[in-house]
Design an enzyme around this catalytic site. Structure first.
Site, PDB file in Angstrom:
ATOM      1  N   HIS A  82       0.777  -1.383  -0.038  1.00 13.45           N
ATOM      2  CA  HIS A  82      -0.160   0.322  -0.089  1.00 13.45           C
ATOM      3  C   HIS A  82       1.084   1.617   0.506  1.00 13.45           C
ATOM      4  O   HIS A  82       1.713   1.252  -0.661  1.00 13.45           O
ATOM      5  CB  HIS A  82      -1.278  -0.140   1.062  1.00 13.45           C
ATOM      6  CG  HIS A  82      -1.795  -1.540   1.357  1.00 13.45           C
ATOM      7  ND1 HIS A  82      -2.997  -1.778   0.232  1.00 13.45           N
ATOM      8  CD2 HIS A  82      -1.932  -2.502   1.904  1.00 13.45           C
ATOM      9  CE1 HIS A  82      -3.335  -2.626   0.356  1.00 13.45           C
ATOM     10  NE2 HIS A  82      -2.099  -4.017   1.270  1.00 13.45           N
ATOM     11  N   GLU A 120      -1.953  -0.040   7.961  1.00 12.02           N
ATOM     12  CA  GLU A 120      -1.263  -0.955   7.573  1.00 12.02           C
ATOM     13  C   GLU A 120       0.107  -0.543   6.583  1.00 12.02           C
ATOM     14  O   GLU A 120       1.383  -0.952   6.724  1.00 12.02           O
ATOM     15  CB  GLU A 120      -1.639  -2.368   6.593  1.00 12.02           C
ATOM     16  CG  GLU A 120      -0.975  -3.050   6.098  1.00 12.02           C
ATOM     17  CD  GLU A 120      -1.648  -3.578   5.233  1.00 12.02           C
ATOM     18  OE1 GLU A 120      -1.302  -4.818   4.542  1.00 12.02           O
ATOM     19  OE2 GLU A 120      -3.416  -3.677   4.788  1.00 12.02           O
ATOM     20  N   HIS A 175       3.526  -7.448   4.401  1.00  8.53           N
ATOM     21  CA  HIS A 175       1.844  -7.205   4.364  1.00  8.53           C
ATOM     22  C   HIS A 175       1.103  -7.315   6.324  1.00  8.53           C
ATOM     23  O   HIS A 175       2.054  -8.099   6.292  1.00  8.53           O
ATOM     24  CB  HIS A 175       0.950  -7.346   3.607  1.00  8.53           C
ATOM     25  CG  HIS A 175       0.903  -6.879   2.357  1.00  8.53           C
ATOM     26  ND1 HIS A 175      -0.113  -5.944   1.476  1.00  8.53           N
ATOM     27  CD2 HIS A 175       1.624  -6.889   0.717  1.00  8.53           C
ATOM     28  CE1 HIS A 175       0.824  -5.250   0.786  1.00  8.53           C
ATOM     29  NE2 HIS A 175       1.347  -6.487   0.094  1.00  8.53           N
ATOM     30  N   GLU A 251       2.437 -11.862   5.127  1.00  7.07           N
ATOM     31  CA  GLU A 251       0.784 -11.353   5.938  1.00  7.07           C
ATOM     32  C   GLU A 251       1.639 -12.212   7.495  1.00  7.07           C
ATOM     33  O   GLU A 251       1.118 -12.482   8.224  1.00  7.07           O
ATOM     34  CB  GLU A 251      -0.435 -12.249   5.680  1.00  7.07           C
ATOM     35  CG  GLU A 251      -0.964 -11.770   4.426  1.00  7.07           C
ATOM     36  CD  GLU A 251      -1.733 -10.546   4.192  1.00  7.07           C
ATOM     37  OE1 GLU A 251      -1.311  -9.435   4.602  1.00  7.07           O
ATOM     38  OE2 GLU A 251      -1.892  -9.831   3.350  1.00  7.07           O
TER      39      GLU A 251
END
Length: 288
Positions: A82, A120, A175, A251
């Site tokens: 992101h 995040e 992430h 993740e």
């Protein structure tokens, strides 16, 4: 991660399973030597057969140069998920781009956050930088897909292309997830399956297993809700589908889980994640 998006953001998260050098200090200079004091010269002794022979040059140990750094010649691309400016540019990040396997996806998404609002994108950027610093200290060349946490994008296809163009030995996308399931916690490592090229086969699977083993052995629990034993084969993640280099997506945990949110929100917790990921990448490079 589950993307926490603006009302206009309807696509899946970029490159994620989410829903929702330093310079070497100069060597110290040699201590100056003073000129010898003048003294009356004695006659030089004439050579004789009893004089000891000078040492043979072959008896002097050869000088040795410093060994190359551990990761000399290796290239790692780190992809912090992101970006901090995505939320204010919905039209740009909702633009459809190629995602592999005949799919298209939004350019990017905003990502998720903890219940307290820690985003995040900030977590992934901080961890990626710490991982990169640790790798660079071992002589590994590190390339980042973004240079700050205030920009927009890059799009998922562009991030994959950066890894391909760098001819990376490993591409690791970082992430965090955002599951609202009350029992969801733990990390998992996603890889492309079925593979679309040779790099997505055994090299990526080996990278995924090495990351999984290293992070788990550093004290992190594997996911209770996605994948199996910390591994998650995926066919819908653009960054993995479009990669021609060994690539995985980590993740790190669930930002909506109170314990994991607390760890991700603290500097010490982020350092722990970074340490585990960096060590695992080094282990992969050492065996590749």
């Amino acid at each position: 991660m589950r993307a926490k998006t603006l009302p206009l953001l309807t696509g899946l998260v970029l490159l994620t399973a989410c829903s929702g050098g330093g310079e070497t200090p100069p060597s110290p200079a040699a201590a100056p030597t003073s000129a010898a004091q003048a003294t009356p010269a004695s006659p030089a002794p004439s050579p004789s057969s009893s004089s000891p022979a000078p040492p043979s040059s072959s008896s002097i140990p050869p000088s040795t140069s410093a060994a190359p750094p551990v990761g000399s010649g290796k290239v790692v691309v780190l992809d912090p998920g992101h970006n901090g400016g995505n939320a204010s540019h919905p039209a740009e990040i909702n633009r459809k781009v190629p995602a592999g396997r005949g799919q298209t996806k939004p350019c990017n998404t905003t990502g998720t956050s903890t219940n307290a609002g820690y985003p995040e994108h900030a977590f992934t950027f901080a961890v990626a930088r710490e991982v990169g610093n640790a790798l660079a200290a071992k002589g590994i060349k590190v390339v980042y897909t973004r240079q700050n946490d205030s920009g927009v994008g890059p799009c998922v296809d562009e991030r994959a292309q950066l890894g391909n163009d760098a001819n990376a030995d490993a591409v690791v996308s970082i992430h965090a997830d955002g599951s609202t399931s009350p029992t969801a916690h733990g990390f998992h490592v996603a890889y492309s399956a079925p593979p679309l090229n040779a790099a997505q086969g055994e090299p990526s699977l080996k990278l995924a297993r090495t990351l999984r083993d290293g992070i788990r052995d550093d004290g992190f629990a594997t996911s209770t809700y996605i994948g199996s034993a910390g591994l998650s084969p995926r066919n819908d993640l653009a960054g993995l589908n479009l990669s021609t280099r060994p690539a995985v997506l980590v993740e790190c945990g669930n930002m909506r889980n109170a314990d994991e949110a607390s760890q991700m929100s603290s500097a010490a917790g982020r350092a722990h994640y970074a340490q585990a990921i960096a060590k695992a990448i080094e282990a992969y490079l050492a065996g590749s």
